[in-house]
Design an enzyme around this catalytic site. Structure first.
Site, PDB file in Angstrom:
ATOM      1  N   GLY A  74       1.397  -1.591   3.061  1.00 55.54           N
ATOM      2  CA  GLY A  74       1.984  -0.762   2.498  1.00 55.54           C
ATOM      3  C   GLY A  74       1.996   0.643   1.975  1.00 55.54           C
ATOM      4  N   SER A  75       0.362   0.655   2.486  1.00 53.18           N
ATOM      5  CA  SER A  75      -0.224   2.303   2.928  1.00 53.18           C
ATOM      6  C   SER A  75       0.824   2.778   4.067  1.00 53.18           C
ATOM      7  CB  SER A  75      -1.487   1.859   3.234  1.00 53.18           C
ATOM      8  OG  SER A  75      -2.345   1.392   2.499  1.00 53.18           O
ATOM      9  N   ASN A 155      -0.800   0.853 -10.434  1.00 55.25           N
ATOM     10  CA  ASN A 155      -1.990  -0.353  -9.963  1.00 55.25           C
ATOM     11  C   ASN A 155      -2.775   0.071 -10.680  1.00 55.25           C
ATOM     12  OD1 ASN A 155      -2.109   1.990  -8.059  1.00 55.25           O
ATOM     13  ND2 ASN A 155      -3.262   1.565  -7.497  1.00 55.25           N
ATOM     14  N   GLN A 183       3.919  -2.517  -6.405  1.00 59.10           N
ATOM     15  CA  GLN A 183       3.614  -2.859  -8.216  1.00 59.10           C
ATOM     16  C   GLN A 183       4.417  -3.304  -8.273  1.00 59.10           C
ATOM     17  OE1 GLN A 183      -0.413  -3.992  -8.606  1.00 59.10           O
ATOM     18  NE2 GLN A 183      -0.723  -3.119  -6.917  1.00 59.10           N
ATOM     19  N   SER A 203       4.397  -3.939  -0.751  1.00 63.64           N
ATOM     20  CA  SER A 203       2.979  -4.614   0.236  1.00 63.64           C
ATOM     21  C   SER A 203       3.151  -5.752   0.245  1.00 63.64           C
ATOM     22  CB  SER A 203       1.891  -4.006  -0.344  1.00 63.64           C
ATOM     23  OG  SER A 203       1.064  -4.123   0.288  1.00 63.64           O
ATOM     24  N   HIS A 205       1.058  -8.218   0.349  1.00 62.19           N
ATOM     25  CA  HIS A 205       0.174 -10.092  -0.377  1.00 62.19           C
ATOM     26  C   HIS A 205       0.323  -8.834  -1.717  1.00 62.19           C
ATOM     27  CE1 HIS A 205      -3.743  -6.319  -0.815  1.00 62.19           C
ATOM     28  NE2 HIS A 205      -2.170  -5.737   0.412  1.00 62.19           N
ATOM     29  N   THR A 241       4.509  -5.006  18.613  1.00 67.36           N
ATOM     30  CA  THR A 241       4.977  -6.098  18.123  1.00 67.36           C
ATOM     31  C   THR A 241       5.191  -6.688  16.344  1.00 67.36           C
ATOM     32  OG1 THR A 241       4.497  -6.740  20.404  1.00 67.36           O
ATOM     33  CG2 THR A 241       4.949  -8.685  19.403  1.00 67.36           C
ATOM     34  N   CYS A 329     -10.291   0.744  -3.203  1.00 62.46           N
ATOM     35  CA  CYS A 329      -9.741   1.828  -2.921  1.00 62.46           C
ATOM     36  C   CYS A 329     -11.358   3.031  -3.327  1.00 62.46           C
ATOM     37  CB  CYS A 329      -8.568   2.378  -2.687  1.00 62.46           C
ATOM     38  SG  CYS A 329      -7.348   1.829  -2.152  1.00 62.46           S
TER      39      CYS A 329
END
Ligand SMILES: *Cc1c(COP(=O)(O)O)cnc(C)c1O
Length: 403
Positions: A74-75, A155, A183, A203, A205, A241, A329
């Protein structure tokens, strides 16, 4: 009290679902070819990527499969959207970006870096519940605005922003609009057309796919510059890849995540409402951060005066509860959450905060356990806190920890 294990940090990451796990397996062993290969082993892999791309397209209502670009997380999607739009804007002398003071660090720190390179950034300030209005965005747009970036769901405090309205304003003013919807997936309906967005970050995960895979939706005709240069993967716009197993898992996971949202939310809400009521009534000097109504159903963010959130997290962990102080973070930094200070909390109060994020896998027993452990843990920390004692003395509060 029997010790349980309660995972209540689903906004930090989620467990890989069975379907997502199964979807990865063929691409780890049998169909391990490089999707760029011309032989059939490579084509098997590239079919896997295409299938997942179609699943993501469908889940977010994109018009074309070619509008979905897989990234490493996501970042990266946030960095790409913002840097790509900045580069594009620069060509026509546009060096102004509008975002909010409560974005994820992937957005905020990218904007801060652009500020060092000649860009001007407006960080819109939310109200005390964490909301940004379309009016605020409209008022901030200038002739030289290259991009507006506003997150769909916060988030830390779970507030849901009026993305469709903000997008409408940006369309009218012909300014590119990006939303970080990391989110939002699985929690609120996400439809790129209804939301009027040009770019949208995802994202894996955060919705039961593995870590290390994300995607950026880029509306057809939006000519943002690449971020990663190299080979011609992702139609020449994102080199590297493809992480085929994780991409295949993300396709399955997003399909599962967006189905039955209403039922899932109702179930999660039934778990969380009693926790909110219980905490606010049992713990003196506590508050729920964000909006009581307009938040994603599994997000609980509380502040308890007189204690350190970090100590509370350790104590909760000793009781088997995984929670967080807001944003993974921010761990290790002594600065309080930028989101909580932006909604007006004093630094000391912001420091005493904890975020619990539940999902449909949590049970009524989990909720009951949280309601038993959390008030005791806060009381225990306050009993030993000079700050709490000072608050009681200064404000004439009876110290309930001394009973
Ligand atoms: C987790 C998160 C990100 C970053 O996603 P990663 O895949 O972990 O890089 C970005 N924005 C929001 C709102 C998030 O919650």
């Amino acid at each position: 009290m029997e010790k349980r294990f309660v995972y209540a940090d689903n906004a930090a990451t989620t467990k890989v679902s069975d379907k997502a796990f199964e979807a990865m397996l063929p691409y780890l062993k049998e169909s391990y070819g490089n999707p760029s290969g011309v032989y059939s082993l490579g084509m098997e892999a590239s079919r896997g990527v295409l299938g997942a791309r179609q699943q993501v397209q469908k889940a977010i209502g994109a018009a074309k499969v070619g509008e979905i670009f897989f990234t490493s997380c996501g970042s990266e999607a946030d960095n790409w959207a913002i840097r790509g739009a900045a580069k594009l804007g620069e060509r026509s002398g546009k060096r102004h970006i509008i975002t909010t003071a409560i974005e994820h660090h992937a957005v905020i720190n990218t904007c801060k870096d652009l500020e060092k390179n000649g860009f001007e950034v407006t960080y819109l300030k939310p109200d005390e519940q964490g909301f940004i209005t379309a009016r605020q965005v409209e008022d901030a747009i200038r002739e030289d605005t290259a991009l507006v970036s506003v997150m769909a769901v916060n988030n830390e405090i779970g507030t849901i922003q009026p993305i469709a309205e903000i997008g409408k304003v940006c369309r009218e003013k012909k300014v590119l609009f990006h939303t970080d919807a990391v989110q939002a997936i699985g929690h609120i309906p996400v439809d790129v057309k209804a939301m009027n967005v040009d770019m949208l970050s995802l994202s894996g995960h955060k919705f039961h796919a593995p870590k290390g895979v994300g995607a950026l939706y880029i509306k057809g005709g939006t000519d943002i510059a690449p971020l990663i240069f190299g080979g011609s993967q992702e139609r020449g716009r994102r080199a590297g890849t493809e992480n085929v197993p994780a991409i295949a898992a993300m396709g399955e996971a997003i399909t599962e995540a967006v189905s039955g949202i209403e039922e899932k939310n109702a179930a999660v809400k039934a778990l969380c409402e009693p926790i909110i009521d219980g905490i606010l009534s049992q713990i003196p000097c506590s508050r729920l951060n964000g909006s009581r109504e307009n938040r994603v159903s599994g997000n609980l963010n509380f502040s308890f005066r007189g204690i350190e959130g970090e100590s509370l997290l350790l104590l909760l962990d000793m009781h088997g509860i995984c929670a967080s102080s807001g944003s993974a973070c921010a761990v290790g930094s002594s600065e309080p959450s930028h989101v909580l200070t932006a909604i007006g909390l004093e630094k000391a109060t912001a420091h005493g905060s904890v975020r619990l994020t539940l999902n449909e896998e949590n049970t009524a027993d989990d909720a009951e356990y949280i309601l038993k452990v959390l008030p005791e843990a806060v009381k225990e920390l306050r009993r030993r806190s000079p700050l709490w004692q000072r608050i009681c003395e200064n404000e004439g509060i009876e110290d309930y920890t001394k009973e």
